[in-house]
Scaffold this active site. Structure first.
Site, mmCIF file in Angstrom:
data_model
loop_
_atom_site.group_PDB
_atom_site.id
_atom_site.type_symbol
_atom_site.label_atom_id
_atom_site.label_comp_id
_atom_site.label_asym_id
_atom_site.label_seq_id
_atom_site.Cartn_x
_atom_site.Cartn_y
_atom_site.Cartn_z
ATOM 1 N N GLU A 183 -36.086 33.981 36.535
ATOM 2 C CA GLU A 183 -37.130 32.958 36.460
ATOM 3 C C GLU A 183 -37.014 32.150 35.177
ATOM 4 O OE1 GLU A 183 -41.050 34.598 37.077
ATOM 5 O OE2 GLU A 183 -40.669 34.960 39.206
ATOM 6 N N GLU A 275 -38.074 36.860 45.466
ATOM 7 C CA GLU A 275 -39.232 37.616 44.975
ATOM 8 C C GLU A 275 -40.510 36.976 45.507
ATOM 9 O OE1 GLU A 275 -39.227 38.712 40.646
ATOM 10 O OE2 GLU A 275 -41.337 38.136 40.743
#
Ligand code: IDC
Length: 351
Positions: A183, A275
């Site tokens: 991320e 995710e």
């Protein structure tokens, strides 16, 4: 769309039976046991399975070697530095044979007590876990879980060392996905893109065919959690083939604005949801199963593969097991599952 997970599981079953025939005649009887019986608390694999067929990016989705679209569904581990005790033989057997997951994401943080503190130890753990998942006939995502700092370039040299070793050792298996930046955050798409274009050739030098998964701006939200949107990536794509872009969402925090962005993006570029949670972006708080189901329907419709966060017994609502389940289990059935765990297990089993 055809039900690819079911087809993949059939292929895995055929591979199991073939392996049983080759390895030992006794294996045939064991292989016919019902792996999906929730009352079976061991969920033992009768024999080592072959790696599943290598996948590649075709258009905006994944395809098997015959060109059929494939949608994978599975689970992410929690950070291996904290929840290794939830990733053992019994829990991996449960995920493969009771839950029927196609794919396991191995989440290796870099900071927060992760890879940077013991590169050799974490690399060795990753080698072992890739073997374990492969033996169970599943796909594996090697997740370079950079998070803080949010600029992936901060860890570029570490990433080069790690992915060179992993791709050299496992690239020929055909079931390994490389997720090179979990991320990115607080950093521009051009910096992220530059990181991707430096790490991709390092992996390709060892594994020319593996699918590489690329993080997107603002916590892999395609920029939607920041001040841009999917168009920034679409109009300035990474110059490489056999790549997919990642999108992460937490259904109780990320409403239609995010769902619509994912939908638009998936029509134009290959997307993989590596995710997501059914709760808030903290991985905690109340579940929103209605919104989660809308995301799942969209992903099925568009053939977007997905992985849920997370397969651990952390106290948060998004960790599927009740606190204290690890390491002893039992991991099969529903007795030790939180609400999110029961819900997601059923969705994976449907696949
Ligand atoms: C959370 C973990 C928590 C940990 C925190 C910071 O559940 O134990 O303290 O990270 O490391 C993400 C991240 C993922 C987060 C998850 C939930 O990829 O590392 O896990 N999340 O907050 N992005 C959005 C949500």
């Amino acid at each position: 769309m055809t039900p690819p997970s079911r087809r993949r599981r059939l292929l895995a079953l055929l591979a199991t039976l073939a392996a049983a025939l080759i390895i030992t005649p006794l294996g045939i009887a064991a292989a016919s046991a019902d792996d999906n019986d929730a009352s079976d608390t061991t969920a033992e694999a009768p024999v080592a399975q072959a790696a599943p067929p290598a996948l590649h990016v075709c258009g905006t989705t994944l395809c098997d070697p015959s060109g059929n679209e494939v949608q994978l569904r599975g689970m992410s581990t929690h950070g291996l530095q904290w929840y290794s005790q939830c990733v053992n033989d019994a829990s991996l057997d449960a995920l493969a044979y009771d839950w029927g997951a196609d794919v396991v994401r191995l989440s290796m943080y870099i900071q927060e007590g992760g890879y940077e503190t013991d590169p050799a130890g974490f690399t060795s753990r990753m080698h072992n876990l890739i073997e374990e998942v492969t033996e169970r006939g599943q796909y594996v995502i090697v997740d370079w879980h950079m998070l803080s700092p949010g600029d992936p370039n901060y860890n570029l040299e570490r990433a080069k060392t790690f992915f060179t070793e992993i791709a050299a050792a496992h690239g020929d298996k055909g079931n390994v996905f490389y997720e090179v930046a979990n991320e990115p955050n607080g950093v521009s798409w051009s910096s992220i893109k530059s990181y991707h274009e430096q790490i991709i050739p390092v992996i390709r030098a060892q594994d020319p065919d593996g699918v590489i998964l690329l993080g997107t701006p603002d916590w892999s939200s395609l920029g939607l959690s920041g001040s841009t949107n999917e168009q920034e990536v679409i109009s300035n794509q990474v110059n490489a083939s056999n790549i997919m872009y990642t999108f992460h969402f937490y259904a109780a925090s990320h409403d239609d604005y995010y769902l619509n962005g994912l939908s638009r993006a998936a029509d134009q570029i290959p997307m993989f949801v590596t995710e997501f949670g059914t709760q808030q972006y903290t991985g905690d708080g109340p579940n929103d199963f209605a919104m989660s189901q809308r995301y799942l329907d969209l992903m099925e419709d568009k053939g977007i593969s997905w992985v849920n966060w997370n397969y651990s017994d952390d106290h948060r609502s998004g960790a599927v097991f009740d606190t204290g389940t690890c390491p002893g289990g039992p991991f099969t059935g529903t007795s030790n599952l939180k609400d999110a765990g029961e819900w997601i297990r059923a969705r994976i089993q449907e696949g």
